[in-house]
Design a protein around this motif. Structure first.
Motif, PDB file in Angstrom:
ATOM      1  N   THR A   1      -2.993  14.743   9.780  1.00 54.42           N
ATOM      2  CA  THR A   1      -4.333  14.204   9.534  1.00 54.42           C
ATOM      3  C   THR A   1      -4.436  13.541   8.167  1.00 54.42           C
ATOM      4  O   THR A   1      -5.322  12.714   7.940  1.00 54.42           O
ATOM      5  CB  THR A   1      -5.413  15.299   9.618  1.00 54.42           C
ATOM      6  OG1 THR A   1      -5.218  16.263   8.569  1.00 54.42           O
ATOM      7  CG2 THR A   1      -5.381  16.015  10.960  1.00 54.42           C
ATOM      8  N   GLN A   2      -3.538  13.888   7.265  1.00 56.20           N
ATOM      9  CA  GLN A   2      -3.564  13.322   5.922  1.00 56.20           C
ATOM     10  C   GLN A   2      -2.634  12.117   5.798  1.00 56.20           C
ATOM     11  O   GLN A   2      -3.031  11.055   5.321  1.00 56.20           O
ATOM     12  CB  GLN A   2      -3.150  14.395   4.900  1.00 56.20           C
ATOM     13  CG  GLN A   2      -3.965  15.690   4.992  1.00 56.20           C
ATOM     14  CD  GLN A   2      -5.436  15.463   4.774  1.00 56.20           C
ATOM     15  OE1 GLN A   2      -5.847  15.030   3.699  1.00 56.20           O
ATOM     16  NE2 GLN A   2      -6.258  15.759   5.782  1.00 56.20           N
ATOM     17  N   ARG A   3      -1.401  12.260   6.245  1.00 49.71           N
ATOM     18  CA  ARG A   3      -0.414  11.191   6.038  1.00 49.71           C
ATOM     19  C   ARG A   3      -0.648   9.999   6.951  1.00 49.71           C
ATOM     20  O   ARG A   3      -0.371   8.860   6.565  1.00 49.71           O
ATOM     21  CB  ARG A   3       1.000  11.743   6.207  1.00 49.71           C
ATOM     22  CG  ARG A   3       1.376  12.763   5.133  1.00 49.71           C
ATOM     23  CD  ARG A   3       2.849  13.149   5.172  1.00 49.71           C
ATOM     24  NE  ARG A   3       3.131  14.099   4.110  1.00 49.71           N
ATOM     25  CZ  ARG A   3       3.223  15.431   4.286  1.00 49.71           C
ATOM     26  NH1 ARG A   3       3.080  15.946   5.510  1.00 49.71           N
ATOM     27  NH2 ARG A   3       3.449  16.231   3.266  1.00 49.71           N
TER      28      ARG A   3
ATOM     29  N   ALA B   1       7.470   9.960  -7.270  1.00 55.59           N
ATOM     30  CA  ALA B   1       6.422  10.826  -7.818  1.00 55.59           C
ATOM     31  C   ALA B   1       5.146  10.046  -8.094  1.00 55.59           C
ATOM     32  O   ALA B   1       4.032  10.519  -7.820  1.00 55.59           O
ATOM     33  CB  ALA B   1       6.917  11.509  -9.090  1.00 55.59           C
ATOM     34  N   SER B   2       5.282   8.834  -8.606  1.00 57.21           N
ATOM     35  CA  SER B   2       4.106   8.041  -8.959  1.00 57.21           C
ATOM     36  C   SER B   2       3.349   7.567  -7.726  1.00 57.21           C
ATOM     37  O   SER B   2       2.110   7.621  -7.691  1.00 57.21           O
ATOM     38  CB  SER B   2       4.523   6.838  -9.814  1.00 57.21           C
ATOM     39  OG  SER B   2       5.091   7.253 -11.036  1.00 57.21           O
ATOM     40  N   ILE B   3       4.076   7.112  -6.714  1.00 53.15           N
ATOM     41  CA  ILE B   3       3.407   6.665  -5.491  1.00 53.15           C
ATOM     42  C   ILE B   3       2.742   7.846  -4.786  1.00 53.15           C
ATOM     43  O   ILE B   3       1.612   7.725  -4.284  1.00 53.15           O
ATOM     44  CB  ILE B   3       4.398   5.939  -4.564  1.00 53.15           C
ATOM     45  CG1 ILE B   3       4.810   4.607  -5.202  1.00 53.15           C
ATOM     46  CG2 ILE B   3       3.786   5.708  -3.178  1.00 53.15           C
ATOM     47  CD1 ILE B   3       5.870   3.842  -4.434  1.00 53.15           C
ATOM     48  N   ASN B   4       3.402   8.993  -4.762  1.00 50.50           N
ATOM     49  CA  ASN B   4       2.804  10.175  -4.143  1.00 50.50           C
ATOM     50  C   ASN B   4       1.553  10.639  -4.874  1.00 50.50           C
ATOM     51  O   ASN B   4       0.684  11.286  -4.288  1.00 50.50           O
ATOM     52  CB  ASN B   4       3.809  11.330  -4.085  1.00 50.50           C
ATOM     53  CG  ASN B   4       4.822  11.165  -2.968  1.00 50.50           C
ATOM     54  OD1 ASN B   4       4.621  10.368  -2.052  1.00 50.50           O
ATOM     55  ND2 ASN B   4       5.905  11.910  -3.028  1.00 50.50           N
ATOM     56  N   ALA B   5       1.448  10.310  -6.151  1.00 48.29           N
ATOM     57  CA  ALA B   5       0.288  10.740  -6.938  1.00 48.29           C
ATOM     58  C   ALA B   5      -0.957   9.925  -6.625  1.00 48.29           C
ATOM     59  O   ALA B   5      -2.073  10.334  -6.972  1.00 48.29           O
ATOM     60  CB  ALA B   5       0.600  10.639  -8.433  1.00 48.29           C
ATOM     61  N   PHE B   6      -0.796   8.784  -5.948  1.00 46.39           N
ATOM     62  CA  PHE B   6      -1.943   7.933  -5.651  1.00 46.39           C
ATOM     63  C   PHE B   6      -2.819   8.556  -4.578  1.00 46.39           C
ATOM     64  O   PHE B   6      -2.385   8.782  -3.453  1.00 46.39           O
ATOM     65  CB  PHE B   6      -1.472   6.554  -5.175  1.00 46.39           C
ATOM     66  CG  PHE B   6      -2.594   5.654  -4.729  1.00 46.39           C
ATOM     67  CD1 PHE B   6      -3.408   5.051  -5.667  1.00 46.39           C
ATOM     68  CD2 PHE B   6      -2.847   5.446  -3.388  1.00 46.39           C
ATOM     69  CE1 PHE B   6      -4.453   4.235  -5.271  1.00 46.39           C
ATOM     70  CE2 PHE B   6      -3.883   4.627  -2.978  1.00 46.39           C
ATOM     71  CZ  PHE B   6      -4.694   4.022  -3.925  1.00 46.39           C
ATOM     72  N   ASP B   7      -4.076   8.858  -4.960  1.00 46.96           N
ATOM     73  CA  ASP B   7      -5.075   9.340  -3.998  1.00 46.96           C
ATOM     74  C   ASP B   7      -4.524  10.461  -3.130  1.00 46.96           C
ATOM     75  O   ASP B   7      -4.679  10.463  -1.904  1.00 46.96           O
ATOM     76  CB  ASP B   7      -5.553   8.178  -3.120  1.00 46.96           C
ATOM     77  CG  ASP B   7      -6.836   8.520  -2.387  1.00 46.96           C
ATOM     78  OD1 ASP B   7      -7.575   9.387  -2.867  1.00 46.96           O
ATOM     79  OD2 ASP B   7      -7.096   7.911  -1.343  1.00 46.96           O
ATOM     80  N   HIS B   8      -3.887  11.427  -3.738  1.00 46.91           N
ATOM     81  CA  HIS B   8      -3.175  12.463  -2.988  1.00 46.91           C
ATOM     82  C   HIS B   8      -3.536  13.823  -3.570  1.00 46.91           C
ATOM     83  O   HIS B   8      -3.157  14.141  -4.691  1.00 46.91           O
ATOM     84  CB  HIS B   8      -1.667  12.215  -3.100  1.00 46.91           C
ATOM     85  CG  HIS B   8      -0.821  13.228  -2.400  1.00 46.91           C
ATOM     86  ND1 HIS B   8      -0.548  13.154  -1.059  1.00 46.91           N
ATOM     87  CD2 HIS B   8      -0.191  14.333  -2.854  1.00 46.91           C
ATOM     88  CE1 HIS B   8       0.232  14.184  -0.729  1.00 46.91           C
ATOM     89  NE2 HIS B   8       0.461  14.903  -1.799  1.00 46.91           N
ATOM     90  N   THR B   9      -4.306  14.606  -2.830  1.00 45.90           N
ATOM     91  CA  THR B   9      -4.684  15.931  -3.313  1.00 45.90           C
ATOM     92  C   THR B   9      -4.278  16.984  -2.296  1.00 45.90           C
ATOM     93  O   THR B   9      -4.167  16.714  -1.092  1.00 45.90           O
ATOM     94  CB  THR B   9      -6.197  16.032  -3.553  1.00 45.90           C
ATOM     95  OG1 THR B   9      -6.876  15.944  -2.289  1.00 45.90           O
ATOM     96  CG2 THR B   9      -6.684  14.915  -4.473  1.00 45.90           C
ATOM     97  N   GLN B  10      -4.077  18.189  -2.782  1.00 40.55           N
ATOM     98  CA  GLN B  10      -3.678  19.286  -1.903  1.00 40.55           C
ATOM     99  C   GLN B  10      -4.831  19.764  -1.037  1.00 40.55           C
ATOM    100  O   GLN B  10      -4.617  20.361   0.022  1.00 40.55           O
ATOM    101  CB  GLN B  10      -3.146  20.456  -2.748  1.00 40.55           C
ATOM    102  CG  GLN B  10      -2.547  21.603  -1.951  1.00 40.55           C
ATOM    103  CD  GLN B  10      -1.370  21.180  -1.081  1.00 40.55           C
ATOM    104  OE1 GLN B  10      -0.551  20.370  -1.493  1.00 40.55           O
ATOM    105  NE2 GLN B  10      -1.299  21.708   0.135  1.00 40.55           N
ATOM    106  N   ALA B  11      -6.069  19.488  -1.452  1.00 40.97           N
ATOM    107  CA  ALA B  11      -7.228  20.025  -0.737  1.00 40.97           C
ATOM    108  C   ALA B  11      -7.238  19.611   0.733  1.00 40.97           C
ATOM    109  O   ALA B  11      -7.568  20.415   1.615  1.00 40.97           O
ATOM    110  CB  ALA B  11      -8.511  19.569  -1.425  1.00 40.97           C
ATOM    111  N   GLY B  12      -6.884  18.350   1.010  1.00 42.24           N
ATOM    112  CA  GLY B  12      -6.891  17.880   2.389  1.00 42.24           C
ATOM    113  C   GLY B  12      -5.874  18.602   3.253  1.00 42.24           C
ATOM    114  O   GLY B  12      -6.155  18.965   4.402  1.00 42.24           O
TER     115      GLY B  12
END
Length: 259
Positions: free
Chosen positions: A147-149, A213-224
């Motif tokens: 649902t996230q990716r 690491a930088s691309i994964n950091a874009f708009d990416h939170t563990q909450a979802g």
């Protein structure tokens, strides 16, 4: 190390991981998850490995979902733990690997198989590949990050439609939707993946790890992801999940009652 359900090889810095359950369409079960976790650890820690490919054995399937027979005995808390354990052991570990990990999708990538491909840094597909998140047919939702990716690569509208309908799409449509980077003939799949990785492997490894690491950091939170795990687990407390899984195993149409 020896594996029961994986085949691995290392050539020119490229570590190929092949899920080897062709008689079960390479479906994910507890053993496959455990072995994948170990294989991905090799990617992290073996200095001879510069990048990795994940694919499936045979010509029919990359990974055709999870082993549904394992679902029927689980309650809500056990379902939640199943999702959390899989995400932490394999899917998150792949996405955050400091070396490129790409999916070479050679057939069906359904449910957990689609999620496995999405966890990789990008996807190369054969013309015979099929993608889908059909969990709703079981009274379930994706639990390994789908649902996230899927939203990240295909957009909210596409993700909503694909997950709510459970429809399958072909490789050409998956490329149009942004899910897949390249589509090639089946016999060219692994060569194409290795060709791309040979270019990446020629670049500075520390720079590549920082790109990831930088691309994964874009708009990416563990909450979802945590929210998905909770809602996945809740499905195991419903009558619909038991009906959906039983109907799948009995090869009949489910009779959902919304309970």
């Amino acid at each position: 190390m020896p594996y029961q359900l994986l085949l691995t090889s290392l050539e020119n810095g490229v570590f190929t991981i092949t899920i080897n359950r062709p008689d079960k369409l390479n479906a994910l079960n507890t053993r496959v998850i455990e072995e994948l976790s170990t294989a991905v650890e090799e990617v992290y820690h073996n200095p001879e490995i510069k990048s990795a490919i994940i694919t499936g054995a045979g010509s029919k399937s990359f990974v055709a979902g999870a082993d549904i027979s394992e679902f029927l005995q689980l309650d809500a808390l056990q379902g939640e733990e199943l999702a959390r354990r899989g995400q932490q052991m394999v899917f998150d570990k792949i996405e955050n690997a400091p070396k490129p990990v790409i999916a070479a999708v050679n057939g069906f990538a359904l449910g957990g198989g689609c999620e496995l491909a999405l966890a990789c840094h990008f996807i190369i597909a054969s013309e015979t590949a099929r993608f889908g998140q059909p969990e709703v047919n079981l009274g379930l939702i994706p639990g390994y990050g789908g649902t996230q990716r899927l939203v990240q690569v295909a957009g909210k509208g596409r993700a909503m439609q694909l997950i709510m309908t459970g429809e399958l799409i072909n490789a050409a449509d998956a490329m149009q939707y942004g899910i897949v980077n390249s589509v090639v003939k089946p016999e060219e799949l692994l060569d194409k993946a290795k060709e791309i990785l040979s270019v990446i492997n020629s670049k500075a490894p520390l720079a590549i790890s920082r790109v990831i690491a930088s691309i994964n950091a874009f708009d990416h939170t563990q909450a979802g992801y945590d929210y998905e795990i909770k809602k996945f687990g809740e499905c195991f407390g419903t009558e619909d999940l038991k009906e959906g899984a039983t109907a799948f195993l009995e090869k009949r149409k489910p009779n959902f009652k919304g309970k």
